[in-house]
Design a protein around this motif. Sequence first.
Motif, PDB file in Angstrom:
ATOM      1  N   VAL A  83      22.922  72.455  42.856  1.00 22.71           N
ATOM      2  CA  VAL A  83      23.764  73.459  42.196  1.00 22.71           C
ATOM      3  C   VAL A  83      25.215  73.165  42.549  1.00 22.71           C
ATOM      4  O   VAL A  83      25.540  72.950  43.723  1.00 22.71           O
ATOM      5  CB  VAL A  83      23.393  74.887  42.662  1.00 22.71           C
ATOM      6  N   ARG A  84      26.081  73.135  41.539  1.00 19.08           N
ATOM      7  CA  ARG A  84      27.499  72.880  41.795  1.00 19.08           C
ATOM      8  C   ARG A  84      28.357  73.967  41.156  1.00 19.08           C
ATOM      9  O   ARG A  84      27.944  74.649  40.220  1.00 19.08           O
ATOM     10  CB  ARG A  84      27.928  71.517  41.243  1.00 19.08           C
ATOM     11  N   LYS A  85      29.574  74.098  41.663  1.00 17.66           N
ATOM     12  CA  LYS A  85      30.529  75.048  41.096  1.00 17.66           C
ATOM     13  C   LYS A  85      30.941  74.563  39.713  1.00 17.66           C
ATOM     14  O   LYS A  85      31.137  73.362  39.487  1.00 17.66           O
ATOM     15  CB  LYS A  85      31.742  75.165  42.012  1.00 17.66           C
ATOM     16  N   ALA A  86      31.078  75.478  38.772  1.00 18.70           N
ATOM     17  CA  ALA A  86      31.432  75.127  37.397  1.00 18.70           C
ATOM     18  C   ALA A  86      32.816  75.667  37.056  1.00 18.70           C
ATOM     19  O   ALA A  86      33.316  76.607  37.681  1.00 18.70           O
ATOM     20  CB  ALA A  86      30.400  75.679  36.423  1.00 18.70           C
ATOM     21  N   GLY A  87      33.418  75.068  36.041  1.00 15.00           N
ATOM     22  CA  GLY A  87      34.728  75.501  35.573  1.00 15.00           C
ATOM     23  C   GLY A  87      34.793  75.475  34.059  1.00 15.00           C
ATOM     24  O   GLY A  87      33.798  75.211  33.376  1.00 15.00           O
ATOM     25  N   LEU A 146      23.062  74.437  27.280  1.00 10.85           N
ATOM     26  CA  LEU A 146      21.941  74.883  28.113  1.00 10.85           C
ATOM     27  C   LEU A 146      21.345  76.189  27.587  1.00 10.85           C
ATOM     28  O   LEU A 146      20.118  76.351  27.535  1.00 10.85           O
ATOM     29  CB  LEU A 146      22.404  75.066  29.557  1.00 10.85           C
ATOM     30  N   ALA A 147      22.217  77.112  27.186  1.00  8.21           N
ATOM     31  CA  ALA A 147      21.721  78.372  26.636  1.00  8.21           C
ATOM     32  C   ALA A 147      20.971  78.125  25.329  1.00  8.21           C
ATOM     33  O   ALA A 147      19.906  78.714  25.090  1.00  8.21           O
ATOM     34  CB  ALA A 147      22.884  79.337  26.408  1.00  8.21           C
ATOM     35  N   GLU A 198      21.035  71.369  36.648  1.00  8.37           N
ATOM     36  CA  GLU A 198      20.692  70.471  35.548  1.00  8.37           C
ATOM     37  C   GLU A 198      20.192  71.223  34.327  1.00  8.37           C
ATOM     38  O   GLU A 198      20.476  70.835  33.189  1.00  8.37           O
ATOM     39  CB  GLU A 198      19.624  69.471  36.004  1.00  8.37           C
ATOM     40  N   ASP A 199      19.462  72.305  34.535  1.00 11.89           N
ATOM     41  CA  ASP A 199      18.891  73.024  33.395  1.00 11.89           C
ATOM     42  C   ASP A 199      19.183  74.521  33.442  1.00 11.89           C
ATOM     43  O   ASP A 199      18.393  75.340  32.974  1.00 11.89           O
ATOM     44  CB  ASP A 199      17.381  72.795  33.298  1.00 11.89           C
ATOM     45  N   GLY A 200      20.352  74.896  33.992  1.00 10.10           N
ATOM     46  CA  GLY A 200      20.683  76.312  34.016  1.00 10.10           C
ATOM     47  C   GLY A 200      22.052  76.585  34.604  1.00 10.10           C
ATOM     48  O   GLY A 200      22.723  75.690  35.120  1.00 10.10           O
ATOM     49  N   PHE A 201      22.456  77.835  34.521  1.00  3.45           N
ATOM     50  CA  PHE A 201      23.746  78.235  35.079  1.00  3.45           C
ATOM     51  C   PHE A 201      23.725  79.732  35.377  1.00  3.45           C
ATOM     52  O   PHE A 201      22.864  80.476  34.896  1.00  3.45           O
ATOM     53  CB  PHE A 201      24.895  77.913  34.115  1.00  3.45           C
ATOM     54  N   VAL A 202      24.691  80.177  36.162  1.00  6.75           N
ATOM     55  CA  VAL A 202      24.869  81.586  36.437  1.00  6.75           C
ATOM     56  C   VAL A 202      26.362  81.879  36.512  1.00  6.75           C
ATOM     57  O   VAL A 202      27.150  81.049  36.970  1.00  6.75           O
ATOM     58  CB  VAL A 202      24.174  82.007  37.756  1.00  6.75           C
ATOM     59  N   GLU A 251      25.466  86.569  33.279  1.00  3.32           N
ATOM     60  CA  GLU A 251      24.445  85.803  32.561  1.00  3.32           C
ATOM     61  C   GLU A 251      23.843  84.771  33.502  1.00  3.32           C
ATOM     62  O   GLU A 251      24.559  84.156  34.297  1.00  3.32           O
ATOM     63  CB  GLU A 251      25.028  85.111  31.330  1.00  3.32           C
ATOM     64  N   LEU A 252      22.529  84.606  33.396  1.00  3.36           N
ATOM     65  CA  LEU A 252      21.826  83.562  34.148  1.00  3.36           C
ATOM     66  C   LEU A 252      20.815  82.926  33.212  1.00  3.36           C
ATOM     67  O   LEU A 252      19.960  83.599  32.654  1.00  3.36           O
ATOM     68  CB  LEU A 252      21.143  84.140  35.383  1.00  3.36           C
ATOM     69  N   ILE A 253      20.959  81.626  33.041  1.00  2.00           N
ATOM     70  CA  ILE A 253      20.068  80.829  32.202  1.00  2.00           C
ATOM     71  C   ILE A 253      19.356  79.832  33.091  1.00  2.00           C
ATOM     72  O   ILE A 253      20.002  79.116  33.871  1.00  2.00           O
ATOM     73  CB  ILE A 253      20.864  80.074  31.112  1.00  2.00           C
ATOM     74  N   ALA A 254      18.030  79.766  33.012  1.00  2.00           N
ATOM     75  CA  ALA A 254      17.271  78.818  33.829  1.00  2.00           C
ATOM     76  C   ALA A 254      16.113  78.265  33.023  1.00  2.00           C
ATOM     77  O   ALA A 254      15.314  79.026  32.466  1.00  2.00           O
ATOM     78  CB  ALA A 254      16.758  79.492  35.100  1.00  2.00           C
ATOM     79  N   GLY A 255      16.025  76.947  32.986  1.00  2.00           N
ATOM     80  CA  GLY A 255      14.968  76.294  32.233  1.00  2.00           C
ATOM     81  C   GLY A 255      13.711  76.028  33.022  1.00  2.00           C
ATOM     82  O   GLY A 255      12.743  75.475  32.482  1.00  2.00           O
ATOM     83  N   SER A 256      13.686  76.412  34.303  1.00  2.00           N
ATOM     84  CA  SER A 256      12.510  76.179  35.143  1.00  2.00           C
ATOM     85  C   SER A 256      12.480  77.213  36.260  1.00  2.00           C
ATOM     86  O   SER A 256      13.497  77.836  36.589  1.00  2.00           O
ATOM     87  CB  SER A 256      12.535  74.775  35.747  1.00  2.00           C
ATOM     88  N   GLU A 257      11.302  77.372  36.862  1.00  2.00           N
ATOM     89  CA  GLU A 257      11.171  78.327  37.959  1.00  2.00           C
ATOM     90  C   GLU A 257      12.092  77.964  39.122  1.00  2.00           C
ATOM     91  O   GLU A 257      12.773  78.830  39.686  1.00  2.00           O
ATOM     92  CB  GLU A 257       9.723  78.370  38.450  1.00  2.00           C
TER      93      GLU A 257
END
Length: 387
Positions: free
Chosen positions: A155-159, A169-170, A205-209, A222-228
């Motif tokens: 997980v990395r910081k996004a801008g 991703l969404a 890789e497959d999501g963000f918050v 918003e939180l998007i996650a493509g896997s558990e």
Amino acid sequence: MTDALRVVDVVEEQLEAVWGVRQRSFGPGGDKDEWRKTALEFLRDGRYLGVVDGDQLVAAARIWPLEQWWGGRKLPMGGVAGVIVAPEYRGRGVGSLLMRGVLERCAEKGYPLSALYPATTVLYRHLGYEFGGAKYRFAFPAADLRVLGGKGVAVRKAGKEDAQLFLDLASKLHETQRTNGPLVWPLSEIEDWLGDEENFAYVAEDGFVVYNWTDGGLAVGELIAGSEQTARALWATVGSGASTARTVYAVVPPTDPIHLLAEHEAESDPSVIRWMLRLVDAPAAIAQRGFPASVVLDVAVRLEDADLPANAGDWRLSIADGAGTLTAAEPAEDALHLGARGLAALYAGTSMAALRAGGLATGGAAAADPALDTAFGGPASYMVDDF
């Protein structure tokens, strides 16, 4: 209502009058300079309408150029916001006059759908809007989220440079899950959202918050996650603030996996704000919506729509291979009768049994009702945004 009342495009010289009506409608507050900056963007694109009495502006509304997911496909949607009527003009049909102009402009702009958060349902129901879904806000103990794991997920910081990635991703998630209701914002709005220093954004890789501080706690926008594992990692990232924030407020649907992952259930009495939907171009709204691939349907429909007469008349609703069409047809004795409200509610997944019990659907073959429920059903409709 007098003959002097008419719908106009708001121009820059009228913004001071709009601000005055806005203050009398919503009360004092807000940053006037920021409001004006945003207002200019709407009026330059013909998305700010008003009502004038002679030369005096007495009402206004703006239209957001959005997209919305339905059945795993996104289609254009005009988001109606900032509807204001001067107090001395209320109860005189001014709001209806304004909203008819808004609906006509949505049609001109090519929006098959329109949606809004109503201050009152009476006006909007008279104009064909009906409840389409809700925005849900749940509260979870931050400590529960902190221990969810997902440590193997990077997980990395996004801008703001990640704005397109967030949209991608969404889109992947909503298409896969055949989601109903969430919005797609213009890229520039996502960039501003991610560029806001008060928001904390992280991406995997497959999501963000994206979340921020609120009322002594943390609020997940918003939180998007493509896997558990990604879901666990992103929620744990938010929960890492548990030493400072006891509670995490999350805008998520009732079926979000967090309700299964968290050890304790969300606090009782979640915030639920309902929004309304309206079909502006019925054939386009059906053609661009997604449907379950298993559904095969062909029914006669008679639509009534006094405010958008292009929708009215006899149609044939056909669905197959995940796609639908609404084509003009000859009148049929067994046609399903729907008004604009009934059509909007059906589109948003309201069951035929509820529509019939509520007087929004009549006629038709009852044997077709289960297929209609399956075609327009699916995940509960929701939004995570205001507009």
